[in-house]
Design an enzyme around this catalytic site. Sequence first.
Site, PDB file in Angstrom:
ATOM      1  N   ARG A 193       0.821  -1.214   0.000  1.00  0.00           N
ATOM      2  CA  ARG A 193       0.000   0.000   0.000  1.00  0.00           C
ATOM      3  C   ARG A 193       0.852   1.261   0.000  1.00  0.00           C
ATOM      4  O   ARG A 193       0.345   2.361  -0.224  1.00  0.00           O
ATOM      5  CB  ARG A 193      -0.925   0.013   1.221  1.00  0.00           C
ATOM      6  CG  ARG A 193      -2.051  -1.007   1.163  1.00  0.00           C
ATOM      7  CD  ARG A 193      -2.949  -0.891   2.378  1.00  0.00           C
ATOM      8  NE  ARG A 193      -3.606   0.398   2.450  1.00  0.00           N
ATOM      9  CZ  ARG A 193      -4.781   0.681   1.901  1.00  0.00           C
ATOM     10  NH1 ARG A 193      -5.421  -0.237   1.203  1.00  0.00           N
ATOM     11  NH2 ARG A 193      -5.318   1.882   2.031  1.00  0.00           N
ATOM     12  N   ARG A 214       8.826   5.923  -4.791  1.00  0.00           N
ATOM     13  CA  ARG A 214       8.942   6.700  -6.023  1.00  0.00           C
ATOM     14  C   ARG A 214      10.364   7.226  -6.188  1.00  0.00           C
ATOM     15  O   ARG A 214      10.993   7.644  -5.217  1.00  0.00           O
ATOM     16  CB  ARG A 214       7.969   7.876  -5.997  1.00  0.00           C
ATOM     17  CG  ARG A 214       6.513   7.439  -5.912  1.00  0.00           C
ATOM     18  CD  ARG A 214       5.600   8.628  -5.769  1.00  0.00           C
ATOM     19  NE  ARG A 214       4.221   8.194  -5.574  1.00  0.00           N
ATOM     20  CZ  ARG A 214       3.305   8.907  -4.944  1.00  0.00           C
ATOM     21  NH1 ARG A 214       3.615  10.102  -4.463  1.00  0.00           N
ATOM     22  NH2 ARG A 214       2.079   8.446  -4.803  1.00  0.00           N
ATOM     23  N   ARG A 266      -8.236  -2.940  14.681  1.00  0.00           N
ATOM     24  CA  ARG A 266      -7.496  -1.814  15.230  1.00  0.00           C
ATOM     25  C   ARG A 266      -8.407  -0.594  15.136  1.00  0.00           C
ATOM     26  O   ARG A 266      -9.194  -0.453  14.195  1.00  0.00           O
ATOM     27  CB  ARG A 266      -6.210  -1.554  14.443  1.00  0.00           C
ATOM     28  CG  ARG A 266      -5.132  -2.571  14.658  1.00  0.00           C
ATOM     29  CD  ARG A 266      -4.643  -2.634  16.081  1.00  0.00           C
ATOM     30  NE  ARG A 266      -3.849  -1.459  16.443  1.00  0.00           N
ATOM     31  CZ  ARG A 266      -3.374  -1.246  17.664  1.00  0.00           C
ATOM     32  NH1 ARG A 266      -3.651  -2.099  18.651  1.00  0.00           N
ATOM     33  NH2 ARG A 266      -2.635  -0.177  17.924  1.00  0.00           N
ATOM     34  N   ARG A 291       0.024  10.371  14.104  1.00  0.00           N
ATOM     35  CA  ARG A 291       0.050  11.497  13.183  1.00  0.00           C
ATOM     36  C   ARG A 291      -0.779  12.652  13.730  1.00  0.00           C
ATOM     37  O   ARG A 291      -1.602  12.475  14.624  1.00  0.00           O
ATOM     38  CB  ARG A 291      -0.443  11.098  11.798  1.00  0.00           C
ATOM     39  CG  ARG A 291      -1.761  10.355  11.751  1.00  0.00           C
ATOM     40  CD  ARG A 291      -2.049   9.870  10.340  1.00  0.00           C
ATOM     41  NE  ARG A 291      -3.242   9.027  10.280  1.00  0.00           N
ATOM     42  CZ  ARG A 291      -3.769   8.562   9.163  1.00  0.00           C
ATOM     43  NH1 ARG A 291      -3.222   8.860   7.998  1.00  0.00           N
ATOM     44  NH2 ARG A 291      -4.846   7.797   9.180  1.00  0.00           N
ATOM     45  N   GLU A 295      -3.793  11.773  16.418  1.00  0.00           N
ATOM     46  CA  GLU A 295      -4.397  10.456  16.225  1.00  0.00           C
ATOM     47  C   GLU A 295      -3.597   9.394  16.970  1.00  0.00           C
ATOM     48  O   GLU A 295      -2.393   9.257  16.774  1.00  0.00           O
ATOM     49  CB  GLU A 295      -4.464  10.120  14.736  1.00  0.00           C
ATOM     50  CG  GLU A 295      -5.046   8.756  14.435  1.00  0.00           C
ATOM     51  CD  GLU A 295      -5.126   8.458  12.950  1.00  0.00           C
ATOM     52  OE1 GLU A 295      -4.898   7.302  12.560  1.00  0.00           O
ATOM     53  OE2 GLU A 295      -5.406   9.399  12.164  1.00  0.00           O
ATOM     54  N   TYR A 301     -10.826  -3.340   4.447  1.00  0.00           N
ATOM     55  CA  TYR A 301     -10.533  -1.909   4.432  1.00  0.00           C
ATOM     56  C   TYR A 301     -10.801  -1.380   3.028  1.00  0.00           C
ATOM     57  O   TYR A 301     -10.057  -1.655   2.095  1.00  0.00           O
ATOM     58  CB  TYR A 301      -9.081  -1.641   4.837  1.00  0.00           C
ATOM     59  CG  TYR A 301      -8.761  -0.165   4.902  1.00  0.00           C
ATOM     60  CD1 TYR A 301      -9.187   0.601   5.976  1.00  0.00           C
ATOM     61  CD2 TYR A 301      -8.068   0.469   3.876  1.00  0.00           C
ATOM     62  CE1 TYR A 301      -8.927   1.956   6.043  1.00  0.00           C
ATOM     63  CE2 TYR A 301      -7.798   1.826   3.933  1.00  0.00           C
ATOM     64  CZ  TYR A 301      -8.228   2.559   5.019  1.00  0.00           C
ATOM     65  OH  TYR A 301      -7.983   3.904   5.066  1.00  0.00           O
ATOM     66  N   ASP A 314     -11.557   1.922   0.439  1.00  0.00           N
ATOM     67  CA  ASP A 314     -11.586   3.362   0.215  1.00  0.00           C
ATOM     68  C   ASP A 314     -13.016   3.764  -0.124  1.00  0.00           C
ATOM     69  O   ASP A 314     -13.851   2.918  -0.482  1.00  0.00           O
ATOM     70  CB  ASP A 314     -10.642   3.741  -0.926  1.00  0.00           C
ATOM     71  CG  ASP A 314      -9.179   3.615  -0.535  1.00  0.00           C
ATOM     72  OD1 ASP A 314      -8.865   3.873   0.648  1.00  0.00           O
ATOM     73  OD2 ASP A 314      -8.350   3.260  -1.398  1.00  0.00           O
TER      74      ASP A 314
END
Length: 376
Positions: A175, A179, A254, A285, A308, A354, A356
């Site tokens: 995930r 780059r 979680r 974060r 968070e 999970y 999107d």
Amino acid sequence: MKTDFLIVGSGFFGAVIAERISNVLNKKVLVIEKRNHIGGNCYSEIDKKTGVEYHSYGTHIFHTSNEKVWKYINKFTSFNNYRHQVLTTYKNKIYQMPINLETINSFYNKNLSPSDAIKFIDTIAKKENIKNPKNLEEKAISMIGKKLYEAFIKNYTTKHWGVSPKNLPASIFNRLPIRFSYNEDYFNHCKYQGIPIEGYTKIFEKLLNHKNIKVLKNFDYFKAKSKIKVKFLTIYTGPIDRFFNYKYGKLDWRSVKFKKEIVNVNDFQGNSVVNFPELKYKYTRIHEPKHLHLERNYKKNKTLVIKEHSLFDNNNPYYPINNEKNKTILRKYKSEEKKLQKVVLGGRLADYAYYDMDMTISAALVKFNQIKKKIS
């Protein structure tokens, strides 16, 4: 209480199906929601002290390349031109995340070209001699080497999942792209991206605004389902194990909790999301939601920040824990699901997956077409 269709849950899966049934089939829909608001985890609200709209359950960026989904959702909202960029800290320095050419050059204090960076990282990774990675840690080290892994991945993953990366499947690392350019767009693979101009809650208000739809909030399906008479079908979007009364045990999730703070500065961190992978930080974060709506004129010298924290909490499910124990339990519930009559299960919680937002909307549109064929 009588209805043609009963939908349990008002997140995207339930709300989209409710909208389609009411508009296309012209049938009555009762939507019941356990919480005191619609929209599931995509719910957004206004902070009273700052006027900043924030996503109550963590920053949600709408992104998709699915033309059908994009065309559908734009009937209910317009999007701003926000492009998501994530930053991460390490030893009091800021880096790009996902790891890109800027991250590599900054971290190693080099000035590598894209081709040189590929060779450089490949050489580092090959020194670890991991040919068949068996877990997330081995997969990450085999791709980026030990130093980048330990700086940005290891401890963040441990905090997020509550277990060592050695005990997580290698597939999770897929995930996070690597780059070798200066591309800072987190979702650069998606054709469309942005934040709803009016916020997420307005989308759900529009989806559910129909004479055929009735919404009941603070309504527990399991306490009152015997009082509801459903003519055609019940669409259940809650946790699959709860639906079957935990017959085969509880599935593990979680979860996250959020701590809001008002800071008397115009801009706290310069970005909507910054990761904190080091263990000295208890949170994973920090969100600063005013950066999601740069088109708005928010109050100056005052901002909302949200820290968070990750934790294990089956009562507030966010991320499924796809280990062998939970996969075994899920298979048993899926077998039970096949036996159901006049009940359909779907969505993130019911599928123990999970998704999107665009994936959820797409799945809802597909499920509606299946329902339509049965009812027509």
